[in-house]
Scaffold this motif. Structure first.
Motif, PDB file in Angstrom:
ATOM      1  N   HIS A 172       0.829  -1.207   0.000  1.00 13.82           N
ATOM      2  CA  HIS A 172       0.000   0.000   0.000  1.00 13.82           C
ATOM      3  C   HIS A 172       0.864   1.259   0.000  1.00 13.82           C
ATOM      4  N   LYS A 173       1.972   1.221   0.712  1.00 17.28           N
ATOM      5  CA  LYS A 173       2.856   2.382   0.743  1.00 17.28           C
ATOM      6  C   LYS A 173       3.387   2.706  -0.658  1.00 17.28           C
ATOM      7  N   LEU A 174       3.883   1.686  -1.353  1.00 26.30           N
ATOM      8  CA  LEU A 174       4.465   1.939  -2.667  1.00 26.30           C
ATOM      9  C   LEU A 174       3.417   2.430  -3.661  1.00 26.30           C
ATOM     10  N   SER A 175       2.224   1.874  -3.592  1.00 26.57           N
ATOM     11  CA  SER A 175       1.181   2.299  -4.534  1.00 26.57           C
ATOM     12  C   SER A 175       0.776   3.742  -4.274  1.00 26.57           C
ATOM     13  N   GLN A 176       0.703   4.119  -3.007  1.00 24.60           N
ATOM     14  CA  GLN A 176       0.314   5.491  -2.685  1.00 24.60           C
ATOM     15  C   GLN A 176       1.408   6.478  -3.097  1.00 24.60           C
ATOM     16  N   SER A 225      -2.207  18.571   4.982  1.00 26.19           N
ATOM     17  CA  SER A 225      -2.895  19.785   4.515  1.00 26.19           C
ATOM     18  C   SER A 225      -3.449  19.643   3.106  1.00 26.19           C
ATOM     19  N   GLN A 226      -2.897  18.706   2.306  1.00 25.02           N
ATOM     20  CA  GLN A 226      -3.364  18.484   0.943  1.00 25.02           C
ATOM     21  C   GLN A 226      -3.957  17.078   0.843  1.00 25.02           C
ATOM     22  N   PRO A 227      -4.839  16.832  -0.154  1.00 23.77           N
ATOM     23  CA  PRO A 227      -5.464  15.501  -0.281  1.00 23.77           C
ATOM     24  C   PRO A 227      -4.423  14.398  -0.437  1.00 23.77           C
ATOM     25  N   LEU A 228      -4.512  13.392   0.434  1.00 26.98           N
ATOM     26  CA  LEU A 228      -3.645  12.212   0.356  1.00 26.98           C
ATOM     27  C   LEU A 228      -4.504  10.971   0.139  1.00 26.98           C
ATOM     28  N   ALA A 229      -5.111  10.479   1.220  1.00 27.92           N
ATOM     29  CA  ALA A 229      -5.982   9.314   1.125  1.00 27.92           C
ATOM     30  C   ALA A 229      -6.811   9.223   2.393  1.00 27.92           C
ATOM     31  N   ILE A 240     -13.040  16.720   2.750  1.00 31.22           N
ATOM     32  CA  ILE A 240     -11.790  16.175   3.261  1.00 31.22           C
ATOM     33  C   ILE A 240     -11.499  16.876   4.584  1.00 31.22           C
ATOM     34  N   LEU A 241     -11.543  16.102   5.654  1.00 30.39           N
ATOM     35  CA  LEU A 241     -11.367  16.618   7.000  1.00 30.39           C
ATOM     36  C   LEU A 241      -9.982  16.247   7.510  1.00 30.39           C
ATOM     37  N   ASN A 242      -9.275  17.218   8.055  1.00 31.42           N
ATOM     38  CA  ASN A 242      -7.980  16.976   8.689  1.00 31.42           C
ATOM     39  C   ASN A 242      -8.149  17.152  10.192  1.00 31.42           C
ATOM     40  N   ILE A 243      -7.934  16.086  10.927  1.00 29.40           N
ATOM     41  CA  ILE A 243      -8.162  16.078  12.378  1.00 29.40           C
ATOM     42  C   ILE A 243      -6.817  15.960  13.077  1.00 29.40           C
TER      43      ILE A 243
END
Length: 976
Positions: A653-657, A740-744, A843-846
């Motif tokens: 999963h890390k490599l694909s992301q 702060s930016q869209p990741l997953a 997209i919520l950042n908590i």
């Protein structure tokens, strides 16, 4: 003819001043406020207390503003409104106590005021005697060391009364000097003194007033004291100590150990009085009683011994053969009774008019039936045992409720150090200087705007307030902060005038460099304030330094300031450093007329480096040894050393992301821009292009950190997505910058320590080693439950600790909307939530931080566990940061799933209420328009997360973003 226009002009000026005074009174009486006019005795060791001790809530009074002050008078406003229970006072009907009529010419009586007068007439006959009936309607009175009278009036008459009070000596009927006038709120009804035990005293008082030719004030005053004392005994509202403006009339009650204390409903008491003169001028002895009188010279004391024989059953208390023994020994002063406010007692001269009376063994056989139960008297020494016996056991309370506790407004354990200046340069310099000397693991040093300073939401949540330059309208709040026990640091500030008004003699010294010596720093050169303030001398000619620099200031009602000159510049001996210590609440203020906030290299040449070392050393000593803050050696100040990051999670999963986020371009480095933070994803064998810094974070994908156990973390993680992929770094600027930016969905960042963490509303957030700090990204569709996500994050943090077996009794709870508290006093964590909308997607950042093993700045979970183990004989294991973070991510995912389900909001709120602190909380809502706080009761939270408060005007909603909730003082105010 010339006198006529002068008289007209003077009348006009006086009228204008009274109207202006009235407008100011209306401003301060519009809310939950009392106004007090106080006389300051000449050469008194202490000024009068802020509020009258006759009130039921004087200890809760705090200073709001000083309306006016002179050498002899003070006018101040205080909150909350001061209340007086008058059930144990005597009614003013029938002309008591001074002969005023029952009919008052004053109409529209809507203001209750308290008069406190000396019990002895003014030595010189005053031509300007104001009668009670001209001021309003007298309601009740009480006599002791002073005479207190409550009357009803209106704002017009109060304005005239206050104006006359400030203008000079203010005396009322019988030439009695008034020492205090205070607006109050009264409750209860005064005693009408119609019982047989009081009837003869009341008749004697009224007869004295009707015979002015035979009237003697000394006799009258003794009668007033006697009647007031009997009413005290007979009243259902009984107090062991009756306090009169700092003086005490002791009342001791003794009962047989085998008998029960009861409330007397009717007691027959006969009184007598005698006068014996010590001077030739008062040689006549007056007797007006058939009772046996014994006169003897004794100090002032009044003792009531009540012996009761009782018969009781389950319903009523029946009294027979009631014996009352009262001994009065009253020795008022012949001329005037001066009050020693420091000792709380009356000082008597050798020239006294002794008035002694004894009432012994006056027995009535009247049968008395009391429908009120007897009062249980608990000895003081057994109080602690009783409390321990009634303390509920932990087994009876699976979810303990945090006990409400009261605390001073000033919280000296607060991690907040606030900086204010009207100059941006001075503000930045002062903030930077404090960060070099304070322990930044314990304190957040942050600047506040003028609006935030004047709003006052910071009060009670500041370990130190530092001001450079003009304080403006915030000076009154800063003064109140000091008098409440707070810490102030004022550099070249006009705040000096508010705290010590007599420091007003000034010279202008523009850009002058002076030399001064403080402690080990000798002849230090620094820039002086443009204004050079000295104390206005108390004497026109002074020869000693004590004459020039006074050591005490008693101008703030109820407070005495001890003043020390710590350093003076060497030429003119102007105070360079001043310390003012409030001897009442131990508040401390340091005033500097030297620019300690500025680096001397800005204005000095070769000597700048040496002066700068001295400057930081002086600040270090002031903050540490005098103001009592935790400091560090400025020489040990080091820049933050950032560390590289590690990407944790399933390898595939890390490599694909990484490939999705930042695909390789021509074999170059994978650098991703996340706002103003650059992240380089380093695969096997790839080296960072530069060292880690505030804005650059290299993240290694194939390596694991040494100081974070990935095994323990993933062994305790049972979520599907949240927390499955995280970036970890020992030191990074802020975890929120990574997300702060869209990741997953579910991706996050964890830091061992954050160098620039931010809290709600842009506040600085402390993130020392030992704190669990994580930010996670949540993706979902817009729904009605979206505003509750920040509440869900706080709930998940509490559940991560308390949902473990045997940990459910730890008193860790939620303070609305998203803070984590231990009990009601200590904050140990909090959350911050931001959101970005992309169509229907959110997209919520908590961001969440909870103290796990760090003992500063407040306390931590492991200390709480240790304390619980000691108190309950338990053996709960301490919690690791890895375990908490894993359980937090798991609980957060479960809670969000619950919110998204049908009827999920109701189920979520039930669980939220189980862990929060505010059910039935009485609070005050303070608006930012300056109006008085609105009192209300917390009902709950609505579907948008707003706080529901029931007020007199109806239900009110308060937004979680834009308000700050200081629950210890019960105040919700605009956010700091």
């Amino acid at each position: 003819m010339l006198f006529t226009p002068i008289y007209i002009a003077m009348t006009f000026i006086k009228t204008w001043r009274i109207r202006s005074f009235r407008a100011r009174l209306l401003e301060f009486l519009s809310g939950n406020t009392s106004v007090a006019f106080c006389k300051v005795p000449e050469n008194a060791a202490e000024t009068p207390t802020l509020s009258s001790k006759l009130c039921t809530n004087p200890k809760n009074a705090y200073l709001c503003d000083l309306l006016d002050y002179t050498n002899k008078t003070r006018i101040c406003s205080m909150k909350p409104t001061q209340c007086i229970e008058i059930s144990d006072w005597v009614t003013c009907s029938g002309g008591m106590p001074l002969g005023s009529s029952d009919q008052s010419p004053v109409t529209d009586l809507d203001v209750d005021i308290l008069f406190e007068c000396e019990m002895d007439p003014h030595e010189d006959s005053s031509p300007n005697v104001t009668t009670l009936e001209s001021m309003g309607q007298p309601i009740a009175w009480k006599a002791g060391s002073h005479l207190a009278i409550v009357l009803k009036t209106n704002i017009e008459h109060l304005s005239v009364i206050g104006f006359q009070f400030v203008g000079g000596e203010f005396v009322i009927d019988h030439n009695l000097p008034v020492v205090r006038i205070q607006t109050v709120q009264i409750c209860g009804d005064p005693n009408k003194a119609v019982d047989a035990s009081m009837r003869s005293l009341r008749t004697d008082i009224q007869n004295n007033l009707k015979n002015p030719l035979e009237f003697q004030w000394s006799v009258h005053a003794a009668l007033l004291r006697k009647l007031s004392k009997v009413v005290d005994i007979k009243s259902e509202v009984r107090s062991t100590t009756a306090q009169m403006n700092g003086s005490y009339d002791s009342l001791q009650e003794t009962t047989s150990l085998s008998r029960r204390s009861v409330t007397l409903a009717d007691v027959s008491v006969n009184t007598g009085r005698s006068l014996s003169a010590e001077d030739d001028t008062d040689g006549d002895i007056v007797e007006k009683s058939s009772d046996i009188i014994q006169s003897e010279e004794k100090p002032i004391e009044q003792i009531e011994t009540i012996r009761v024989d009782t018969k009781t059953d389950d319903k009523d208390v029946v009294l027979e053969n009631v014996t009352v023994e009262i001994q009065h020994n009253i020795t008022p002063k012949k001329s005037s009774l001066k009050l020693d406010l420091k000792k709380g007692t009356s000082q008597l001269s050798t020239s006294l008019l002794n008035i002694s009376s004894q009432i012994k063994s006056v027995t009535t056989h009247k049968r008395i039936v009391s429908t009120t139960g007897p009062r249980k008297v608990i000895p003081l020494e057994s109080t602690s045992k009783v409390k321990d016996e009634h303390k509920p056991s932990s087994s009876q309370q699976s979810t303990p409720k945090s006990a409400k506790t009261s605390r001073p407004l000033v919280n000296t354990k607060s991690p907040n150090v606030l900086v204010y200046s009207d100059s941006l340069v001075a503000r930045d310099n002062l903030e930077a200087s404090l960060k070099k000397v304070l322990d930044c693991d314990r304190y957040t040093v942050q600047s506040v705007s003028r609006a935030a300073l004047e709003a006052g939401a910071w009060r009670g949540r500041a370990a130190l307030v530092a001001v450079a330059g003009c304080a403006g309208r915030g000076a009154a709040l800063l003064l109140a902060h000091l008098l409440d026990g707070g810490r102030l640091l004022a550099l070249c500030s006009d705040l000096l005038h508010s705290v010590l008004p007599y420091y007003k003699t000034a010279e202008v010294r523009e850009n002058e460099i002076v030399q001064f010596t403080y402690d080990k720093w000798k002849s230090v050169k620094m820039k002086h304030h443009i204004f050079c303030y000295q104390a206005s001398p108390a004497k026109k000619q002074f020869s000693t330094e004590s004459d020039r620099q006074p050591s005490k200031y008693t101008g703030h009602p109820g407070h005495e300031l001890d003043i020390q000159v710590l350093a003076s510049e060497e030429t003119w001996r102007t105070p360079s450093l001043l310390q003012a210590t409030d001897l009442t609440n131990s508040g401390i203020a340091i005033f500097s007329q030297i620019h300690l906030e500025a680096d001397p290299s800005d204005y000095l040449g070769d000597e700048a480096a040496e002066s700068n070392v001295a400057r930081l050393g002086i600040l270090h000593k002031i903050c540490g040894e005098i103001l009592g803050l935790h400091v560090r050696d400025p020489a040990e100040f080091k820049q933050v050393e950032y560390t590289r990051g590690f990407f944790l999670g399933n390898h595939v999963h890390k490599l694909s992301q990484v490939e999705r986020w930042c695909p390789a371009v021509d074999g170059g480095a994978r650098v991703q821009q996340l706002g103003d933070l650059e992240v380089q994803w380093c695969l096997r064998g790839e080296a960072p292009r530069e060292p880690p810094s505030e804005n650059f974070l290299p993240v290694h994908v194939y390596e694991c950190p040494e100081n974070f156990s990935t095994v323990e973390y993933f062994d305790n993680l049972s979520s599907r997505c949240v927390g499955r992929l995280v970036v970890y770094a020992e030191v990074m600027s802020s975890t929120m910058r990574v997300t702060s930016q869209p990741l997953a969905h579910g991706a996050g960042a964890v830091a061992g320590r954050q160098a620039a963490a931010r809290g709600r509303g842009g506040n600085t957030w402390l993130s020392p080693l030992g704190q669990a700090s994580i930010s996670v990204q949540i993706w979902h569709k817009m729904s009605p439950s979206t505003p509750l996500v920040q509440h869900a994050a706080a709930l998940a943090a509490v559940q991560a600790i308390r949902c473990q077996p045997n940990y459910e009794n730890l008193d860790i709870r939620i303070k609305w909307p998203n803070d984590i508290y231990y009990g009601r006093d200590v904050k140990i964590g909090g959350t911050i939530t931001t959101a970005n909308c992309m169509g229907d997607d959110v997209i919520l950042n908590i961001g969440t931080g909870v103290n796990i093993s760090n003992k500063v700045p407040t306390t931590c979970v492991n200390d709480i566990i240790e304390e619980y183990n000691e108190a309950h004989g338990a053996a709960l294991a301490p919690m690791s940061i890895e375990k908490f973070l894993a359980r937090y991510c798991t609980q957060l995912e479960r809670t969000l799933d619950q919110l998204a389900a049908d009827a999920g909001i109701e189920a979520f709120l039930r669980l939220y209420y189980e862990y929060w602190l505010h059910t039935g909380e009485e609070i005050r809502v303070h608006t930012d328009d300056g109006s008085s706080p609105v009192v209300g009761t917390v009902i709950g939270v609505d579907e948008a997360g707003w706080l529901l408060v029931n007020t007199a005007a109806g239900e009110t909603k308060l937004a979680p973003d834009g308000n700050t909730f200081d629950m210890m003082s019960g105040l919700i105010a605009p956010r700091l």
